[in-house]
Design a protein around this motif. Structure first.
Motif, PDB file in Angstrom:
ATOM      1  N   LEU A  21       5.243  -4.379  -9.114  1.00 49.89           N
ATOM      2  CA  LEU A  21       5.136  -5.316 -10.241  1.00 49.89           C
ATOM      3  C   LEU A  21       6.457  -5.542 -10.974  1.00 49.89           C
ATOM      4  N   ARG A  22       7.555  -5.008 -10.461  1.00 49.29           N
ATOM      5  CA  ARG A  22       8.860  -5.210 -11.075  1.00 49.29           C
ATOM      6  C   ARG A  22       9.354  -6.626 -10.808  1.00 49.29           C
ATOM      7  N   GLY A  23      10.408  -7.034 -11.491  1.00 48.88           N
ATOM      8  CA  GLY A  23      10.893  -8.408 -11.386  1.00 48.88           C
ATOM      9  C   GLY A  23      11.970  -8.633 -10.348  1.00 48.88           C
ATOM     10  N   ARG A  24      12.509  -7.583  -9.781  1.00 46.55           N
ATOM     11  CA  ARG A  24      13.569  -7.726  -8.778  1.00 46.55           C
ATOM     12  C   ARG A  24      13.015  -7.463  -7.380  1.00 46.55           C
ATOM     13  N   THR A  25      13.728  -7.929  -6.367  1.00 50.72           N
ATOM     14  CA  THR A  25      13.190  -7.826  -5.011  1.00 50.72           C
ATOM     15  C   THR A  25      13.303  -6.430  -4.427  1.00 50.72           C
ATOM     16  N   PHE A  26      14.393  -5.687  -4.722  1.00 46.45           N
ATOM     17  CA  PHE A  26      14.532  -4.358  -4.132  1.00 46.45           C
ATOM     18  C   PHE A  26      13.437  -3.397  -4.593  1.00 46.45           C
ATOM     19  N   PRO A  27      13.095  -3.324  -5.895  1.00 46.62           N
ATOM     20  CA  PRO A  27      11.969  -2.456  -6.271  1.00 46.62           C
ATOM     21  C   PRO A  27      10.639  -2.891  -5.654  1.00 46.62           C
ATOM     22  N   VAL A  28      10.468  -4.179  -5.416  1.00 44.92           N
ATOM     23  CA  VAL A  28       9.241  -4.649  -4.779  1.00 44.92           C
ATOM     24  C   VAL A  28       9.171  -4.148  -3.339  1.00 44.92           C
ATOM     25  N   VAL A  29      10.285  -4.185  -2.631  1.00 46.13           N
ATOM     26  CA  VAL A  29      10.316  -3.691  -1.248  1.00 46.13           C
ATOM     27  C   VAL A  29      10.042  -2.191  -1.220  1.00 46.13           C
ATOM     28  N   VAL A  30      10.662  -1.431  -2.125  1.00 50.78           N
ATOM     29  CA  VAL A  30      10.433   0.012  -2.181  1.00 50.78           C
ATOM     30  C   VAL A  30       8.981   0.302  -2.562  1.00 50.78           C
ATOM     31  N   GLY A  31       8.406  -0.493  -3.477  1.00 51.76           N
ATOM     32  CA  GLY A  31       7.008  -0.315  -3.859  1.00 51.76           C
ATOM     33  C   GLY A  31       6.053  -0.569  -2.710  1.00 51.76           C
ATOM     34  N   LEU A  32       6.319  -1.598  -1.928  1.00 49.45           N
ATOM     35  CA  LEU A  32       5.477  -1.863  -0.757  1.00 49.45           C
ATOM     36  C   LEU A  32       5.588  -0.742   0.264  1.00 49.45           C
ATOM     37  N   THR A  33       6.785  -0.181   0.408  1.00 45.57           N
ATOM     38  CA  THR A  33       6.967   0.942   1.326  1.00 45.57           C
ATOM     39  C   THR A  33       6.196   2.170   0.849  1.00 45.57           C
ATOM     40  N   LEU A  34       6.246   2.448  -0.464  1.00 43.49           N
ATOM     41  CA  LEU A  34       5.486   3.577  -1.003  1.00 43.49           C
ATOM     42  C   LEU A  34       3.983   3.369  -0.842  1.00 43.49           C
ATOM     43  N   LEU A  35       3.531   2.131  -1.012  1.00 45.48           N
ATOM     44  CA  LEU A  35       2.107   1.841  -0.791  1.00 45.48           C
ATOM     45  C   LEU A  35       1.721   2.069   0.667  1.00 45.48           C
ATOM     46  N   SER A  36       2.595   1.711   1.587  1.00 46.57           N
ATOM     47  CA  SER A  36       2.267   1.954   2.996  1.00 46.57           C
ATOM     48  C   SER A  36       2.242   3.450   3.299  1.00 46.57           C
ATOM     49  N   TYR A  37       3.121   4.234   2.650  1.00 54.31           N
ATOM     50  CA  TYR A  37       3.070   5.693   2.818  1.00 54.31           C
ATOM     51  C   TYR A  37       1.763   6.253   2.261  1.00 54.31           C
ATOM     52  N   ALA A  38       1.316   5.725   1.134  1.00 49.44           N
ATOM     53  CA  ALA A  38       0.055   6.195   0.550  1.00 49.44           C
ATOM     54  C   ALA A  38      -1.122   5.874   1.463  1.00 49.44           C
ATOM     55  N   VAL A  39      -1.106   4.699   2.070  1.00 48.16           N
ATOM     56  CA  VAL A  39      -2.178   4.339   3.001  1.00 48.16           C
ATOM     57  C   VAL A  39      -2.144   5.240   4.227  1.00 48.16           C
ATOM     58  N   ASN A  40      -0.942   5.560   4.731  1.00 49.24           N
ATOM     59  CA  ASN A  40      -0.830   6.462   5.873  1.00 49.24           C
ATOM     60  C   ASN A  40      -1.387   7.843   5.542  1.00 49.24           C
ATOM     61  N   LEU A  41      -1.079   8.347   4.364  1.00 48.35           N
ATOM     62  CA  LEU A  41      -1.593   9.648   3.963  1.00 48.35           C
ATOM     63  C   LEU A  41      -3.110   9.606   3.818  1.00 48.35           C
ATOM     64  N   PHE A  42      -3.623   8.514   3.275  1.00 46.76           N
ATOM     65  CA  PHE A  42      -5.068   8.361   3.124  1.00 46.76           C
ATOM     66  C   PHE A  42      -5.758   8.315   4.483  1.00 46.76           C
TER      67      PHE A  42
END
Length: 110
Positions: A21-42
């Protein structure tokens, strides 16, 4: 062990949503990566956490479920491809728009 998995999945999901939900593109990319890690762990935790389970079932009483492991391997490949695509998309948007804001507009606060 299940409590540690649940807490780690929750923290990864919360951090991923916050960064997405940040306004810049790099934090959005890192956030999507963290979400994919969370889904993998789940997905990995859905098979049940056995520490002494056999990989192949030859009359063993406890065995590991191979389906969540196969799903996690597939999700890792898809997540890597998605991250590469989003990075290239962000680089192209920066070159065309001239800034790295998600909506394309510079705000005066930064």
């Amino acid at each position: 062990m299940e409590t540690l998995y649940a807490i780690t999945t929750g923290v990864l999901t919360a951090c991923g949503l916050y960064l997405t939900l940040r306004g810049r593109t790099f934090p959005v990319v890192v956030g999507l990566t963290l979400l994919s890690y969370a889904v993998n762990l789940f997905l990995f935790s859905m098979g049940g956490l056995t520490t002494d389970g056999a990989a192949l079932v030859n009359g063993a009483q406890y065995h590991a479920d191979p389906l969540p492991q196969a799903l996690v391997l597939t999700a890792i490949v898809i997540g890597f491809a998605m991250t590469a695509f989003v990075v290239i998309l962000a680089m192209r948007a920066r070159s065309e728009v001239g800034n790295d804001h998600v909506d394309g507009n510079k705000d005066d606060r930064s």
